[in-house]
Design a protein around this motif. Structure first.
Motif, PDB file in Angstrom:
ATOM      1  N   LEU A 184       0.857  -1.196   0.000  1.00  0.00           N
ATOM      2  CA  LEU A 184       0.000   0.000   0.000  1.00  0.00           C
ATOM      3  C   LEU A 184       0.884   1.233   0.000  1.00  0.00           C
ATOM      4  O   LEU A 184       1.784   1.351   0.837  1.00  0.00           O
ATOM      5  CB  LEU A 184      -0.886   0.003   1.248  1.00  0.00           C
ATOM      6  N   THR A 186       0.697   5.197   0.540  1.00  0.00           N
ATOM      7  CA  THR A 186      -0.272   6.138   1.075  1.00  0.00           C
ATOM      8  C   THR A 186       0.421   7.400   1.585  1.00  0.00           C
ATOM      9  O   THR A 186       1.625   7.579   1.386  1.00  0.00           O
ATOM     10  CB  THR A 186      -1.119   5.434   2.174  1.00  0.00           C
ATOM     11  N   ILE A 199      -2.228  -5.701   5.707  1.00  0.00           N
ATOM     12  CA  ILE A 199      -1.258  -5.412   4.633  1.00  0.00           C
ATOM     13  C   ILE A 199       0.133  -5.411   5.248  1.00  0.00           C
ATOM     14  O   ILE A 199       0.379  -4.720   6.237  1.00  0.00           O
ATOM     15  CB  ILE A 199      -1.557  -4.061   3.953  1.00  0.00           C
ATOM     16  N   ILE A 202       3.514  -1.035   3.997  1.00  0.00           N
ATOM     17  CA  ILE A 202       2.880   0.267   3.751  1.00  0.00           C
ATOM     18  C   ILE A 202       3.987   1.286   3.509  1.00  0.00           C
ATOM     19  O   ILE A 202       4.891   1.426   4.338  1.00  0.00           O
ATOM     20  CB  ILE A 202       2.030   0.721   4.962  1.00  0.00           C
TER      21      ILE A 202
END
Ligand SMILES: C[S@@+](CC[C@H](N)C(=O)[O-])C[C@H]1O[C@@H](n2cnc3c(N)ncnc32)[C@H](O)[C@@H]1O
Length: 271
Positions: A184, A186, A199, A202
């Motif tokens: 991910l 972000t 997940i 990140i």
């Protein structure tokens, strides 16, 4: 007019002869050696380079763009057009509305530059930090501009670049993903809304500091990097519970000294 033409650097048949053409060139994240051959070739096709200047604090980044031009375009002088970059109004209550207004202002700047600073058939370059597709508004703005009635006519191409994500993983000698697992990407702002579960990896970009606050005490490995690709590069990694305070302290100190910071981090859950 579509921006997605197949006429790339090295392609033989121009699609829109006489049409103005914008090259959005990914230039890596600070190290002039992190520029691809495709990017160098694109720079050498440019008649003019547009720079949206972010003010004194980030003058270093504008200088770096100029250095890249001087280093890789040897046979002629590039024409540089610097204009002040519109700034996002942080006081707008809705973040999305603020971004929308900011992008609209940038689109107007691009429209003016394309209309007034380019002749028909010329190539204009926009140098995008890292890779132009990652947390960069240029591609979206150019698509919107093409779709806007009354805008100048132009085509555009994208030249990929080395992203800060790749530099971060290379410096820490880690793979981006855990085996067979997703990643991910972000922002610090999003991380404050909760750390997504399930997940294993990140990557956090554009963090003003709130994202780091949000992970305090968590059972996560962090791989942090600031000013990647530059002489000021800093790397710290370890268990969040052991190294977060150091990261925050060093981050605050360097930010105060330089007036700005660009940092990125990867969080990994034990699998
Ligand atoms: C507007 S985004 C642009 C990202 C860029 N397109 C890329 O591919 O890396 C800016 C964010 O990218 C990250 N970043 C870009 N350059 C960096 C660098 N040299 N060192 C550390 N982080 C960087 C930071 O998270 C920063 O807040």
């Amino acid at each position: 007019v579509s921006g997605g033409s197949s006429d790339r650097a090295g392609g033989s048949i121009p699609t829109g002869w006489g049409m103005k053409r914008i090259l959005v060139i990914g230039i890596g994240t600070g190290d002039p050696e992190q520029i691809t051959l495709e990017a160098i070739n694109a720079l050498n096709r440019a008649d003019v380079v547009f720079v949206l200047d972010k003010g004194d604090r980030k003058a270093e980044l504008t200088r770096l763009r100029r250095d890249i031009g001087d280093r890789y375009v040897k046979d002629r002088a590039l024409r540089w057009v610097e204009v002040p970059s519109p700034v996002r109004d942080a006081s707008t209550p809705s973040y999305k509305e603020g971004v929308h207004a900011w992008h609209a202002a940038k689109a107007q700047v691009f429209a003016t530059l394309i209309r007034d600073e380019m002749k028909d058939g010329e190539c204009g370059a926009i140098l995008a930090w890292g890779d132009p597709s990652i947390y960069d508004s240029t591609i979206r703005i150019l698509h919107d501009l093409i779709a806007t009635e009354g805008s100048p006519e132009f085509e555009f191409e994208i030249v990929p670049g080395i992203s800060s994500i790749q530099v971060l993983t290379a410096r820490h000698k880690i793979a981006l993903n855990a085996i067979g697992e997703p990643v991910l990407i972000t922002t610090g702002r999003k991380l404050t809304e909760g750390i997504p579960g399930g997940i294993s990896t990140i990557v956090v970009m554009l963090d003003g500091g709130a994202g780091l606050d949000a992970i305090a005490g968590k059972d996560l490995q962090i791989y942090w990097g600031a000013y990647l690709g530059s002489e000021d590069e800093i790397l710290i990694s370890g268990d969040v519970r052991d190294v977060l305070d150091d990261i925050k302290r060093i981050r605050a100190a360097r930010r105060a000294e330089k007036g700005w910071i660009m940092d990125i981090y990867l969080l990994r859950r034990a699998t």
